[in-house]
Design a protein around this motif. Structure first.
Motif, PDB file in Angstrom:
ATOM      1  N   THR A  10      18.700  42.342  34.969  1.00  0.00           N
ATOM      2  CA  THR A  10      19.361  43.018  36.074  1.00  0.00           C
ATOM      3  C   THR A  10      18.386  43.931  36.821  1.00  0.00           C
ATOM      4  OG1 THR A  10      20.038  44.960  34.776  1.00  0.00           O
ATOM      5  CG2 THR A  10      21.516  43.075  34.779  1.00  0.00           C
ATOM      6  N   TYR A  11      18.644  44.068  38.107  1.00  0.00           N
ATOM      7  CA  TYR A  11      17.996  45.111  38.906  1.00  0.00           C
ATOM      8  C   TYR A  11      18.858  45.351  40.141  1.00  0.00           C
ATOM      9  CZ  TYR A  11      14.802  47.845  41.684  1.00  0.00           C
ATOM     10  OH  TYR A  11      14.260  48.854  42.444  1.00  0.00           O
ATOM     11  N   ASN A  12      19.427  46.539  40.205  1.00  0.00           N
ATOM     12  CA  ASN A  12      20.322  46.898  41.322  1.00  0.00           C
ATOM     13  C   ASN A  12      21.332  45.775  41.583  1.00  0.00           C
ATOM     14  OD1 ASN A  12      19.031  49.334  41.580  1.00  0.00           O
ATOM     15  ND2 ASN A  12      17.802  48.732  43.358  1.00  0.00           N
ATOM     16  N   ALA A  13      22.038  45.405  40.512  1.00  0.00           N
ATOM     17  CA  ALA A  13      22.960  44.261  40.565  1.00  0.00           C
ATOM     18  C   ALA A  13      24.417  44.686  40.459  1.00  0.00           C
ATOM     19  CB  ALA A  13      22.615  43.285  39.433  1.00  0.00           C
ATOM     20  N   LEU A  35      21.689  40.954  25.202  1.00  0.00           N
ATOM     21  CA  LEU A  35      20.614  41.842  25.607  1.00  0.00           C
ATOM     22  C   LEU A  35      20.648  41.995  27.123  1.00  0.00           C
ATOM     23  CD1 LEU A  35      17.625  40.459  23.485  1.00  0.00           C
ATOM     24  CD2 LEU A  35      19.305  42.197  22.854  1.00  0.00           C
ATOM     25  N   ILE A  36      20.773  43.209  27.592  1.00  0.00           N
ATOM     26  CA  ILE A  36      20.733  43.493  29.030  1.00  0.00           C
ATOM     27  C   ILE A  36      19.414  44.187  29.313  1.00  0.00           C
ATOM     28  CG2 ILE A  36      21.848  44.688  30.949  1.00  0.00           C
ATOM     29  CD1 ILE A  36      24.470  44.500  29.326  1.00  0.00           C
ATOM     30  N   ILE A  37      18.535  43.502  30.019  1.00  0.00           N
ATOM     31  CA  ILE A  37      17.202  44.014  30.318  1.00  0.00           C
ATOM     32  C   ILE A  37      17.172  44.414  31.786  1.00  0.00           C
ATOM     33  CG2 ILE A  37      14.729  43.589  30.169  1.00  0.00           C
ATOM     34  CD1 ILE A  37      16.182  43.372  27.482  1.00  0.00           C
ATOM     35  N   ASP A  38      17.187  45.700  32.021  1.00  0.00           N
ATOM     36  CA  ASP A  38      17.307  46.234  33.376  1.00  0.00           C
ATOM     37  C   ASP A  38      15.973  46.799  33.855  1.00  0.00           C
ATOM     38  OD1 ASP A  38      19.045  47.261  35.680  1.00  0.00           O
ATOM     39  OD2 ASP A  38      18.103  49.111  34.955  1.00  0.00           O
ATOM     40  N   GLY A  39      15.676  46.587  35.117  1.00  0.00           N
ATOM     41  CA  GLY A  39      14.406  47.034  35.675  1.00  0.00           C
ATOM     42  C   GLY A  39      14.469  48.408  36.292  1.00  0.00           C
ATOM     43  N   ALA A  40      15.138  49.355  35.631  1.00  0.00           N
ATOM     44  CA  ALA A  40      15.278  50.731  36.128  1.00  0.00           C
ATOM     45  C   ALA A  40      16.063  50.759  37.436  1.00  0.00           C
ATOM     46  CB  ALA A  40      13.923  51.408  36.294  1.00  0.00           C
ATOM     47  N   ALA A  58      34.146  49.056  21.040  1.00  0.00           N
ATOM     48  CA  ALA A  58      35.514  49.468  20.696  1.00  0.00           C
ATOM     49  C   ALA A  58      36.337  48.307  20.162  1.00  0.00           C
ATOM     50  CB  ALA A  58      36.199  50.081  21.922  1.00  0.00           C
ATOM     51  N   ASN A  59      36.040  47.103  20.657  1.00  0.00           N
ATOM     52  CA  ASN A  59      36.792  45.918  20.236  1.00  0.00           C
ATOM     53  C   ASN A  59      36.100  45.144  19.120  1.00  0.00           C
ATOM     54  OD1 ASN A  59      39.056  45.985  22.141  1.00  0.00           O
ATOM     55  ND2 ASN A  59      37.479  45.722  23.707  1.00  0.00           N
ATOM     56  N   ASN A  60      35.034  45.729  18.562  1.00  0.00           N
ATOM     57  CA  ASN A  60      34.256  45.032  17.537  1.00  0.00           C
ATOM     58  C   ASN A  60      33.887  43.627  17.990  1.00  0.00           C
ATOM     59  OD1 ASN A  60      34.294  47.119  15.566  1.00  0.00           O
ATOM     60  ND2 ASN A  60      36.423  46.604  15.100  1.00  0.00           N
ATOM     61  N   ALA A  61      33.501  43.525  19.257  1.00  0.00           N
ATOM     62  CA  ALA A  61      33.167  42.225  19.831  1.00  0.00           C
ATOM     63  C   ALA A  61      31.685  41.929  19.586  1.00  0.00           C
ATOM     64  CB  ALA A  61      33.509  42.209  21.319  1.00  0.00           C
ATOM     65  N   HIS A  62      30.925  41.737  20.641  1.00  0.00           N
ATOM     66  CA  HIS A  62      29.540  41.318  20.484  1.00  0.00           C
ATOM     67  C   HIS A  62      28.606  42.525  20.432  1.00  0.00           C
ATOM     68  CE1 HIS A  62      31.483  37.657  21.463  1.00  0.00           C
ATOM     69  NE2 HIS A  62      31.575  37.904  22.757  1.00  0.00           N
ATOM     70  N   LYS A  63      27.477  42.321  19.786  1.00  0.00           N
ATOM     71  CA  LYS A  63      26.447  43.357  19.750  1.00  0.00           C
ATOM     72  C   LYS A  63      25.765  43.418  21.106  1.00  0.00           C
ATOM     73  CE  LYS A  63      22.166  44.626  17.354  1.00  0.00           C
ATOM     74  NZ  LYS A  63      21.190  44.183  16.311  1.00  0.00           N
ATOM     75  N   VAL A  64      25.752  44.583  21.727  1.00  0.00           N
ATOM     76  CA  VAL A  64      25.177  44.751  23.063  1.00  0.00           C
ATOM     77  C   VAL A  64      24.006  45.732  22.983  1.00  0.00           C
ATOM     78  CG1 VAL A  64      25.578  45.478  25.438  1.00  0.00           C
ATOM     79  CG2 VAL A  64      27.397  44.305  24.161  1.00  0.00           C
ATOM     80  N   ILE A  65      22.870  45.334  23.513  1.00  0.00           N
ATOM     81  CA  ILE A  65      21.687  46.195  23.585  1.00  0.00           C
ATOM     82  C   ILE A  65      21.271  46.304  25.041  1.00  0.00           C
ATOM     83  CG2 ILE A  65      19.259  46.455  22.917  1.00  0.00           C
ATOM     84  CD1 ILE A  65      19.901  44.863  20.383  1.00  0.00           C
ATOM     85  N   ILE A  66      21.075  47.519  25.504  1.00  0.00           N
ATOM     86  CA  ILE A  66      20.674  47.765  26.889  1.00  0.00           C
ATOM     87  C   ILE A  66      19.292  48.405  26.899  1.00  0.00           C
ATOM     88  CG2 ILE A  66      21.235  48.928  29.057  1.00  0.00           C
ATOM     89  CD1 ILE A  66      24.169  49.037  28.058  1.00  0.00           C
ATOM     90  N   ASP A  71       9.597  47.182  35.266  1.00  0.00           N
ATOM     91  CA  ASP A  71       8.949  45.970  34.790  1.00  0.00           C
ATOM     92  C   ASP A  71       8.092  45.376  35.900  1.00  0.00           C
ATOM     93  OD1 ASP A  71      10.647  44.263  36.458  1.00  0.00           O
ATOM     94  OD2 ASP A  71      12.230  44.674  35.014  1.00  0.00           O
ATOM     95  N   ASP A  72       7.401  44.310  35.550  1.00  0.00           N
ATOM     96  CA  ASP A  72       6.527  43.636  36.508  1.00  0.00           C
ATOM     97  C   ASP A  72       7.180  42.358  37.018  1.00  0.00           C
ATOM     98  OD1 ASP A  72       4.254  43.187  38.054  1.00  0.00           O
ATOM     99  OD2 ASP A  72       3.242  42.051  36.461  1.00  0.00           O
TER     100      ASP A  72
END
Length: 272
Positions: A10-13, A35-40, A58-66, A71-72
């Motif tokens: 993501t970037y300004n999305a 995995l959410i990889i954001d470009g600041a 809260a819903n014990n759903a998927h593991k989310v990492i931000i 980035d380049d």
């Protein structure tokens, strides 16, 4: 059970991200990392991602990492996601793109019999079809290029027959083949070819899911930089397939594209 790692760049999305997040959150398959990889980003992208992570926790759903940091470019961000992936398969579902159904990942696992195979025998690549949507997420049409019944690394001589979002790579293979940052617009083409070549070298199958597994937003970086992307694709094809084959295939691309642009003429039948 087999675990999927979904990577979203993501970037300004802010305007398109929510449908991507919702489509992952609602997946019925239980073993998913996101995995959410954001470009600041400087807009509302990060608050959306954080709210999504809270809902998933809260819903014990998927593991989310931000991860949010400069980035380049998109392929540098993709490499960051690849490095952190921990599932058995990775798939990139970038901001604006989304799974067509809540059970898409469940269907992928079921159709490919993934949970019935030993780890060493898992296919190196799973691939499916793609539909194109507009910037509002509304269906437009099937993707023009369609995957063949039997895919090999040589298949991409005819163009990128499998959309990046419909290409599931075994993580242990993909981690050793990062995106080449010399390419700014078509590194995904080169990466898919290299993943398929390594899959063949290891004697592993490439499995056709025979299902639409991704909705792809038509407007993207490659679309906006179409000419530069085509130049890079020529270089990539020459590297993998040689200059004679590349020249021959590009001559065919010109003929094919010209034919597609010709006006359709109805045949008139005299019924008198």
């Amino acid at each position: 059970m087999i675990r999927f790692t979904v990577i979203t760049i993501t970037y300004n999305a802010e305007g398109v991200l929510q449908r991507t997040l919702d489509s992952v959150l609602h997946q019925t398959y239980p073993d998913v990392d996101h995995l959410i990889i954001d470009g600041a980003s400087t807009d509302g992208t990060l608050p959306l991602a954080e709210a999504y992570k809270a809902a998933s926790d809260a819903n014990n759903a998927h593991k989310v990492i931000i991860v949010s940091e400069p980035d380049d470019g998109i392929y540098d961000a993709m490499n960051k996601g690849l490095t952190q992936a921990s599932g058995d398969y990775i798939v990139y579902m970038n901001a604006g793109d989304y799974f067509p159904n809540d059970d898409t990942l469940e269907q992928v696992a079921h159709r490919c019999h993934l949970n019935e195979l030993p780890s060493a025998e898992l296919p190196g690549v799973l691939y499916g079809r793609t539909d194109i949507v507009d910037n509002e997420g509304r269906y437009l049409h099937p993707r023009r290029l369609q995957p063949p019944a039997r895919l090999t690394w040589r298949s991409f001589r005819h163009g990128m027959l499998v959309c990046h979002q419909a290409f599931y790579a075994r993580t242990d293979i993909a981690k050793n083949l990062q995106y080449d940052l010399h390419y700014r617009y078509s590194a995904d083409v080169d990466w898919c070819i290299r993943v398929m070549r390594e899959t063949e070298r290891m004697g592993l199958p490439l499995y056709n899911i025979n299902k639409v597994v991704a909705n792809y937003t038509e407007e993207g970086t490659t679309t906006r930089h179409h000419r530069d992307s085509l130049r890079e694709r020529f270089t990539i094809m020459r590297h993998h397939y040689g200059l004679p084959v590349t020249l021959l295939m590009h001559a065919w691309f010109v003929v094919r594209n010209t034919a597609q642009k010709l006006p359709f003429r109805h045949k008139t039948i005299d019924t008198r």
